[in-house]
Enzyme design. Sequence first.
Site, PDB file in Angstrom:
ATOM      1  CB  CYS A  11      -0.971  -0.026   1.189  1.00 58.27           C
ATOM      2  SG  CYS A  11      -0.173  -0.008   2.810  1.00 58.27           S
ATOM      3  CG  ASN A  14       4.427  -1.647   5.149  1.00 55.56           C
ATOM      4  OD1 ASN A  14       5.554  -1.957   5.521  1.00 55.56           O
ATOM      5  ND2 ASN A  14       3.469  -2.534   5.080  1.00 55.56           N
ATOM      6  CB  CYS A  16      -3.667   1.522   7.157  1.00 52.10           C
ATOM      7  SG  CYS A  16      -3.416   2.970   8.201  1.00 52.10           S
ATOM      8  NE  ARG A  17      -4.434   1.526   1.795  1.00 48.20           N
ATOM      9  CZ  ARG A  17      -4.223   2.242   0.702  1.00 48.20           C
ATOM     10  NH1 ARG A  17      -5.058   2.144  -0.311  1.00 48.20           N
ATOM     11  NH2 ARG A  17      -3.177   3.047   0.628  1.00 48.20           N
ATOM     12  CB  SER A  18       0.377  -3.470   2.706  1.00 50.73           C
ATOM     13  OG  SER A  18       1.221  -2.550   3.334  1.00 50.73           O
ATOM     14  CG  ASP A 126      -5.079   5.639   2.739  1.00 49.25           C
ATOM     15  OD1 ASP A 126      -5.142   5.210   3.911  1.00 49.25           O
ATOM     16  OD2 ASP A 126      -4.142   6.331   2.316  1.00 49.25           O
TER      17      ASP A 126
HETATM   18  P1  4NP Z   1      -1.750   2.785   4.153  1.00 57.14           P
HETATM   19  O1  4NP Z   1      -2.357   4.151   4.748  1.00 57.14           O
HETATM   20  O2  4NP Z   1      -1.233   3.126   2.763  1.00 57.14           O
HETATM   21  O3  4NP Z   1      -2.930   1.881   4.103  1.00 57.14           O
HETATM   22  O4  4NP Z   1      -0.669   2.379   5.112  1.00 57.14           O
HETATM   23  C1  4NP Z   1      -1.603   5.329   4.842  1.00 57.14           C
HETATM   24  C2  4NP Z   1      -0.880   5.583   5.967  1.00 57.14           C
HETATM   25  C3  4NP Z   1      -0.150   6.756   6.082  1.00 57.14           C
HETATM   26  C4  4NP Z   1      -0.144   7.658   5.041  1.00 57.14           C
HETATM   27  C5  4NP Z   1      -0.853   7.394   3.880  1.00 57.14           C
HETATM   28  C6  4NP Z   1      -1.592   6.217   3.788  1.00 57.14           C
HETATM   29  N1  4NP Z   1       0.583   8.870   5.146  1.00 57.14           N
HETATM   30  O5  4NP Z   1       0.493   9.695   4.237  1.00 57.14           O
HETATM   31  O6  4NP Z   1       1.291   9.065   6.149  1.00 57.14           O
END
Ligand code: 4NP
Length: 154
Positions: A11, A14, A16-18, A126
């Site tokens: 994702c 790294n 939340c989703r992945s 997201d």
């Molecule tokens: P993820 O979510 O891609 O599912 O881990 C996010 C976590 C943090 C950020 C963006 C997406 N960020 O911009 O910090």
Amino acid sequence: MTKPKRVLFVCLGNICRSPSGEGVLAHVVAERGLSQRIQVESAGTGAWHIGELPDPRSRQAAARRGYRLDSRAQQVQSADFDRCDLIIAMDRDNLKTLRAMDPGGRARVCLLSDFLPPGSPIDVPDPYYGGPLGFEHVLDLIEAACEAILAELT
Ligand code: 4NP
């Protein structure tokens, strides 16, 4: 013993989703006694959170369903495309980033929604800037995809 299959969830951050994909699939793999045959990892296309544990909201939502998320965030490396058999992007932005950095490795690079029934959402949204339901939705989509992912790896 044949070489284990390696799957990498990807994702943006790294956190939340992945890591949720990693935790859920690793749980199912362990439950079925497949841990020697399938190795599950995750990474982000971005570098902001390297070394961090998953977001507490992801960890809590996962824990309520019996999954433990304790990976540390890392960024996708070009070597991953050869090291891994399957790289699963959570959304089309992630997929585009991965395709642009793919040096032409062995891995099949695809979307999580490739493992969902027709009519399912194309992107795993997201949840980072949203409310608690977003984290449940992420887990729902990952759980729904697990069986088809395993079928591809076994
Ligand atoms: P993820 O979510 O891609 O599912 O881990 C996010 C976590 C943090 C950020 C963006 C997406 N960020 O911009 O910090």
